[in-house]
Scaffold this active site. Structure first.
Site, PDB file in Angstrom:
ATOM      1  CB  CYS A  17      -0.939  -0.010   1.199  1.00 22.37           C
ATOM      2  SG  CYS A  17      -2.293  -1.204   1.013  1.00 22.37           S
ATOM      3  CE  LYS A  20      -4.339   3.630  -0.843  1.00 26.45           C
ATOM      4  NZ  LYS A  20      -5.235   3.434   0.345  1.00 26.45           N
ATOM      5  CG  ASP A  51     -12.432   1.000   3.997  1.00 21.04           C
ATOM      6  OD1 ASP A  51     -11.259   1.342   3.823  1.00 21.04           O
ATOM      7  OD2 ASP A  51     -13.036   1.166   5.075  1.00 21.04           O
ATOM      8  CG  ASP A  68      -6.280  -2.550  -2.232  1.00 15.51           C
ATOM      9  OD1 ASP A  68      -5.152  -2.383  -2.732  1.00 15.51           O
ATOM     10  OD2 ASP A  68      -6.686  -1.930  -1.242  1.00 15.51           O
ATOM     11  CG  ASP A  91     -10.662  -2.199   1.077  1.00 16.57           C
ATOM     12  OD1 ASP A  91     -10.181  -1.753   2.122  1.00 16.57           O
ATOM     13  OD2 ASP A  91     -10.167  -2.002  -0.048  1.00 16.57           O
ATOM     14  N   GLY A 139     -11.070 -13.403 -13.375  1.00 19.43           N
ATOM     15  CA  GLY A 139     -10.190 -12.253 -13.239  1.00 19.43           C
ATOM     16  C   GLY A 139      -9.720 -11.747 -14.582  1.00 19.43           C
ATOM     17  CG  HIS A 140      -8.191  -8.491 -17.350  1.00 24.71           C
ATOM     18  ND1 HIS A 140      -8.508  -9.044 -18.571  1.00 24.71           N
ATOM     19  CD2 HIS A 140      -7.427  -7.398 -17.621  1.00 24.71           C
ATOM     20  CE1 HIS A 140      -7.977  -8.324 -19.534  1.00 24.71           C
ATOM     21  NE2 HIS A 140      -7.306  -7.321 -18.986  1.00 24.71           N
ATOM     22  CB  SER A 141      -3.753 -11.916 -16.621  1.00 26.37           C
ATOM     23  OG  SER A 141      -4.110 -12.592 -17.818  1.00 26.37           O
TER      24      SER A 141
END
Length: 352
Positions: A17, A20, A51, A68, A91, A139-141
């Site tokens: 984090c 960020k 969140d 996230d 979150d 998901g995605h890549s």
């Protein structure tokens, strides 16, 4: 000969984090984002830095949605996956919801990182999702210059039991369920300055699921909650202050500290994000005369997969602390209080 394994952290400019965007930059970017007021079922949007987004499905269910992801905070691929997944699911818990589903977000330099390492990252994330009782359903890549991993996390809660930054009350005490210092430890790790046991302490806290948040709204006196991540304890306290229109006192010595964090901070180890955090919101923070910079850095230290910060009525705070400790969060402490006043944070050397 077997080649030396690639250090994941060497492939990224930041980690966890701590990478960020700073609070000030984020506020500038979002300043021109249109409000979502035209959607009556949107219960929580981006307005108060909560969140997750919350969408009312019906009278008894609300969908909590968040995402996230970040670059590596450690070198072990499996541990990186575990930390990133734990952080993303947090979150959902911070909104008082129960997770139901996750989607993986994967960006990897496939020409530099072995397939086995990428598989281990995903396996680490999947192991945390299994522990939370949810599937990774897709998901995605992409092929990216730096390793990036995280989740889209979805959860459910009753619409009347959502916890946000908006509903804290003057007089509430602030309870924090995890120790601070993750950013300092991750910086020390990159510099090979961790003492024996420090790394294990880092992994233990960053992979502990914040499942205590799932039923927080049913606990007596709880009014608001968030989790402490990249903006540090001060920054996320300030978000509650701004959301609820209150001021806060933070007790500088009250939080628990992850093993090794204070010693490293005193020795000058810090993250770039702690300085960016202070530059972003320091004008809203009052510190004691002569307050040491290393102590300020710790209170602004970016936490990866940090604890829950809970606003609770004062007569219920000790009970809540006991409940959190009984649930496995032994580092839980009362770290501050909320009061009437313009949104801002005052740091005190001791509780007054």
């Amino acid at each position: 000969m077997t080649p030396d394994p690639i250090r994941l952290t060497s492939l990224a400019h930041g980690g966890g984090c701590g990478c960020k965007l700073s609070p000030a930059v984020l506020r500038q970017i979002l300043a021109t984002t249109p409000a979502a007021a035209a959607f009556p079922n949107l219960m929580v949007g981006a307005e108060t830095s909560d969140d997750a987004a919350v969408w009312r499905l019906n009278d008894s269910q609300a969908l909590v949605a968040t995402t996230d992801f970040f670059t590596p905070v450690v070198d072990d691929p499996f541990d990186f996956g575990r930390i990133a997944a734990t952080n993303a699911i947090s979150d959902v818990y911070a909104m008082g919801a129960t997770p139901i589903l996750a989607l993986a977000l994967v960006g990897m330099p496939v020409d530099r990182l072995p397939i086995e390492s990428i598989q281990a990252i995903l396996a680490g994330g999947a192991s945390v999702c299994a522990a939370a009782g949810i599937p990774v359903a897709g998901g995605h890549s992409i092929d990216s210059a730096e390793p990036i991993y995280g989740l889209v996390a979805l959860g459910l809660a009753h619409p009347d039991k959502i916890l946000t930054n908006r509903t804290a009350q003057a007089g509430d005490l602030l309870v924090l369920t995890k120790a601070l210092g993750v950013g300092v430890l991750s910086a020390g790790f990159k510099q090979d300055r961790l003492a024996p046991g420090d790394y294990e302490a880092l992994i233990a806290t960053t992979t502990q699921l914040n499942r205590f948040g799932a039923d927080l709204s049913d606990r007596a006196g709880v009014h608001a909650a968030t989790d402490v991540t990249g903006f540090g304890l001060v920054g996320h306290t300030l978000e509650i202050c701004r959301g609820s229109g209150l001021a806060a006192d933070l007790f500088a010595d009250a939080p628990a500290w992850v093993q090794g964090a204070q010693a490293l901070a005193q020795a000058g180890v810090r993250t770039g994000a702690s300085g960016r955090n202070w530059a972003s919101y320091g004008e809203a923070v009052e510190t004691p005369v002569g307050f040491a910079e290393w102590r300020r850095d710790l209170l602004c230290d970016p936490q990866t997969s940090g604890g829950l910060l809970i606003a609770v009525a004062p007569d219920c705070a000790e009970t809540l602390v006991d409940q959190a400790r009984a649930a496995g969060f032994g580092a839980t402490r009362i770290v501050g209080r909320l009061r009437q006043g313009a949104p801002g944070v005052r740091i005190l050397d001791q509780a007054a």
